[in-house]
Write an enzyme that holds these catalytic residues in place. Structure first.
Site, PDB file in Angstrom:
ATOM      1  N   ASP A 183     -28.770 -14.815  65.941  1.00  0.00           N
ATOM      2  CA  ASP A 183     -28.076 -15.429  67.069  1.00  0.00           C
ATOM      3  C   ASP A 183     -28.986 -16.540  67.610  1.00  0.00           C
ATOM      4  O   ASP A 183     -30.204 -16.513  67.391  1.00  0.00           O
ATOM      5  CB  ASP A 183     -27.814 -14.373  68.139  1.00  0.00           C
ATOM      6  CG  ASP A 183     -27.225 -14.974  69.401  1.00  0.00           C
ATOM      7  OD1 ASP A 183     -26.215 -15.681  69.289  1.00  0.00           O
ATOM      8  OD2 ASP A 183     -27.796 -14.748  70.484  1.00  0.00           O
ATOM      9  N   THR A 237     -28.918 -18.220  71.172  1.00  0.00           N
ATOM     10  CA  THR A 237     -29.361 -18.119  72.558  1.00  0.00           C
ATOM     11  C   THR A 237     -30.032 -16.772  72.815  1.00  0.00           C
ATOM     12  O   THR A 237     -29.442 -15.722  72.595  1.00  0.00           O
ATOM     13  CB  THR A 237     -28.172 -18.296  73.514  1.00  0.00           C
ATOM     14  OG1 THR A 237     -27.540 -19.534  73.244  1.00  0.00           O
ATOM     15  CG2 THR A 237     -28.648 -18.259  74.960  1.00  0.00           C
ATOM     16  N   ASP A 272     -52.200  20.083  42.346  1.00  0.00           N
ATOM     17  CA  ASP A 272     -51.320  20.079  43.525  1.00  0.00           C
ATOM     18  C   ASP A 272     -52.085  19.676  44.774  1.00  0.00           C
ATOM     19  O   ASP A 272     -51.743  18.693  45.431  1.00  0.00           O
ATOM     20  CB  ASP A 272     -50.707  21.460  43.728  1.00  0.00           C
ATOM     21  CG  ASP A 272     -49.874  21.507  44.997  1.00  0.00           C
ATOM     22  OD1 ASP A 272     -48.826  20.842  45.038  1.00  0.00           O
ATOM     23  OD2 ASP A 272     -50.298  22.175  45.961  1.00  0.00           O
TER      24      ASP A 272
END
Length: 738
Positions: free
Chosen positions: A421, A423, A701
């Site tokens: 946008d 403004t 692990d």
């Protein structure tokens, strides 16, 4: 009539990761009468509504303890909860528990730390006795194994009761007990010890990932100086009410979100916005709870209660983000649901098939089957995504980038186009009147300001401010009406006046050639022109200019460097939009009505992902329509609630930072997943070939989990595009008429 429900809130010690939360939620799902469940691993809290005629509170607490957590009942929330926690959590998590030290508590004082120390001491003693009496050493290893595996086995049984039959605790318990049964107690003890160490390290790492967000709550001071009459009185900060006035002395922290009534000072807003440079603020400016007042004395009107200040809202929204999973995380969840049972099945086949069908040695193949159980633990794999997502969101929050969940964080990095946008987004949102053209300029400005007096649009405010700056008295306006994107009309002094865009004015009347030429000249200069009409008669033209933000050009260049296209979407006229867009180096689509923006966003989505950046007020539909909505704003309600992400600093370069952070996070996740699976594949082959023993298998692990977590924590050091340039914020200036 529905049964009365108890609204409960617990601190759940040990519930400090995403999989822990899901484990608790799966358990609660089995309890009749439990609704409105909300969990947070950042704060380790559980909130729910419980019908105690169906499930007693004690039952809930026993179940939590059975899962390995320690619940402590807090004061029940007094306000109703707005929504239930997300109900789409995937099952099949590894469901382990790791306890993170509380602030100021050393690691060895935690339950997990005590387990590590005790099992480590037993392991060391058993090893020393091996030089004196091997029989004692064997019993020492057995004792160390059983001590370490006992709490894991209890948690495994509890998890199985609630449907999680293949948790990490189950795999490690089976492997450790199996090692003892086949005469490998020493390796079983090492397995349990390494696993306990890995869980402790993971808990400490999880605490680091949460610390940045948890520390926000400590930034708000506990007390405030309430202004009463001619003096002040110290009161608890959380007792402040909206509308009260507080005094903030030099060196103190602002106790509440508010507006400065008097005084000028440099304020350090970095706790809220990530802005590294103190900002000069004076009367009329907004301040945030937790900001540091560096020099002057300020009086501040309290605008928000403690529970609703910006820091509280940031913490709340980050907690909400935990429930929004990235698509990659959802895939890993689904994969692990089948992966872990598959590991158990393969381990059983490896242990049984060769001895039964091919005359293999039982001890050798049982040993390999147990090793495969440990190699197949899904810890590192399952943690690879949430650890990186949590670190990424935390890093963004520190930089003033509020990201609402893993799904938004993953999507931002994949967008092909960013639509802005104009403004209030690419421009500062503070337009001012530069020129007034008409036979009587004061009269044109006076009447136009009267028509616009009831509007909150930035252009309307520029016109009314200019009239005030010229000390003009505004007449009353009646029957005011707004035509979005076209005009504002009202009856002023008995005349039907309108302030209209030139395009709309041209549909109502024929504009004189000189007036049209003036309008065209203004628009080529990047100014917005509006026409004052008395019925069909043009009375004059007002030119308004809203300057681009200082960093807008840099932001567009950064996005272009990342391979992202940019486009400006504005309702302003084509010439003004083109003038600003060409200066910034981006495409533009101008003269758009709100429905036009939605159509263009849909068209851009068809060509790839699109992010919409707006001020969060007029752009809400477009923000919702896009793949990722990004709201600009310095911590305003709209900026925090409208979109998928919010830029708490008012810097356009934050958009490029969001894209960069998303890509860094996704790269981190890919490395984590590749490492976790690759390491398991290597150990799988070496185990089947007979090169891997049990303590190496547990390292596949535990070691992978530690490395994956450490790699995710690297994101906490992410810096973005660098600190903001120094800036000064003053009270909104009064525009002057040219």
């Amino acid at each position: 009539m529905s049964a009365p429900r108890s609204r409960l809130e617990y601190f759940v010690d040990g519930m400090d990761c995403a999989s822990c939360v899901q484990k608790v939620e799966r358990m609660i799902a089995t309890l009749p009468g439990a609704e409105e469940v909300r969990t947070s691993f950042n704060k380790q809290t559980l909130r729910l509504d419980l019908d105690e005629t169906q499930t007693e509170r004690a039952t809930l607490e026993r179940n939590l303890q059975a899962l390995g957590y320690t619940p402590s009942l807090l004061n029940p929330p007094t306000a109703p909860m707005s929504e239930a926690a997300p109900k789409d959590h995937a099952h099949g998590e590894h469901g382990h528990v790791h306890e993170a030290p509380t602030p100021g508590q050393p690691w060895y004082a935690t339950g997990q730390g005590k387990l590590v120390v005790t099992s480590g001491v037993l392991l060391a003693l058993a090893w020393l006795f091996g030089f004196i009496e091997p029989q004692f050493a064997t019993w020492g290893f057995v004792a160390a194994t059983l001590l370490g595996v006992w709490p894991l086995a209890k948690k495994a049984v509890a998890s199985a009761r609630f449907g999680d039959y293949f948790s990490i605790n189950t795999l490690v318990s089976l492997a450790a007990v199996g090692a003892v049964l086949i005469g490998e107690a020493a390796e079983g003890a090492v397995v349990v010890f390494f696993f306990a160490v890995g869980e402790l390290l993971e808990g400490i790492a999880a605490g680091r990932a949460r610390a940045g967000i948890q520390a926000l709550a400590a930034l708000v001071p506990k007390t405030a100086l309430l202004v009463e009459g001619q003096g002040t009185r110290e009161v608890p900060a959380d007792s402040l009410a909206v509308g009260q006035t507080v005094q903030v002395n030099p060196g103190g922290r602002v106790p509440a979100d508010g507006t400065i009534l008097s005084g000028t000072s440099n304020l350090d807003d970095s706790p809220v916005t990530g802005e590294s440079v103190p900002v000069v603020k004076s009367a009329g400016n907004t301040v945030y709870a937790g900001s540091i007042n560096t020099d002057g004395v300020l009086t501040v009107r309290v605008d928000k209660a403690a529970s609703d200040n910006t820091i509280a809202r940031i913490i709340h929204l980050v907690e909400e983000a935990e429930g929004s999973k990235a698509p990659t995380a959802r895939f890993i969840d689904r994969f692990s649901r089948y992966y872990t049972p598959g590991v158990v099945a393969v381990s059983a086949l490896v242990a049984l098939v060769p001895p039964l069908l091919f005359g293999g040695v039982w001890h050798e193949w049982l040993y390999k089957g147990i090793a495969l159980l440990l190699i197949g633990c899904p810890c590192a794999l399952v943690l690879s995504v949430p650890a990186a997502i949590t670190s990424g969101i935390s890093a963004g929050t520190r930089r003033g980038l509020l990201i609402k969940g893993g799904a938004a964080l993953e999507s931002i990095g994949s967008v092909k186009t960013v639509a802005f946008d104009k403004t209030g987004t690419l421009t500062a949102g503070k337009p001012r009147v530069t020129d007034v053209v008409g036979q009587d300029r004061n009269e044109v400005l006076r009447l136009a300001a009267a028509v616009e007096s009831g509007s909150s649009h930035p252009l309307a405010k520029a016109i009314t401010d200019a009239a005030k700056g010229s000390h003009l008295t505004l007449p009353a306006a009646e029957n005011a009406q707004a035509l979005p994107g076209k005009a504002v009309t009202a009856t002023v002094e008995g005349r039907t006046l309108s302030v209209s865009s030139p395009r709309h004015a041209a549909t109502l009347t024929t504009l004189p050639a000189d007036l049209s030429a003036t309008i065209e000249a203004f628009e080529k200069q990047g100014r917005t022109a509006v026409v004052l009409l008395d019925g069909p008669t043009p009375l004059g033209v007002i030119a308004i200019r809203d300057e681009p933000r200082p960093d807008a050009r840099e932001a567009v260049a950064q996005l272009r460097g990342l391979g992202v296209q940019t486009v400006m979407l504005t309702g302003d006229n084509a010439r003004t939009g083109q003038a600003i867009a060409s200066d910034l180096g981006m495409d533009v689509r101008a003269e758009l009505l709100p429905e036009d923006k939605l159509r263009l966003i849909a068209d851009l989505k068809a060509k790839g992902g699109v992010a919409m950046v707006g001020d969060g007020i007029n752009d809400a539909p477009a923000l919702a329509q896009s793949d990722v909505g990004i709201a600009m704003g310095g911590g305003t309600d709209v900026a925090l609630e409208t979109a998928d992400a919010a830029l708490l600093r008012e810097r356009v370069t934050g958009v490029a930072d969001l894209v960069g952070l998303s890509r860094a996070t996704m790269q981190n996740i890919k490395v984590n997943i590749a490492f976790a699976l690759g390491l398991k594949a290597i150990f799988l082959v070496t185990t089947l070939l007979g090169y891997t023993n049990l303590w190496m298998a547990i390292l596949a692990d535990t070691g992978a989990t530690a490395i994956v977590t450490a790699n995710a924590l690297r994101l906490l050091r992410w810096k973005g595009s660098g600190p903001a340039a120094p800036r000064t914020v003053t009270a909104a200036p009064t525009p002057s008429r040219a």
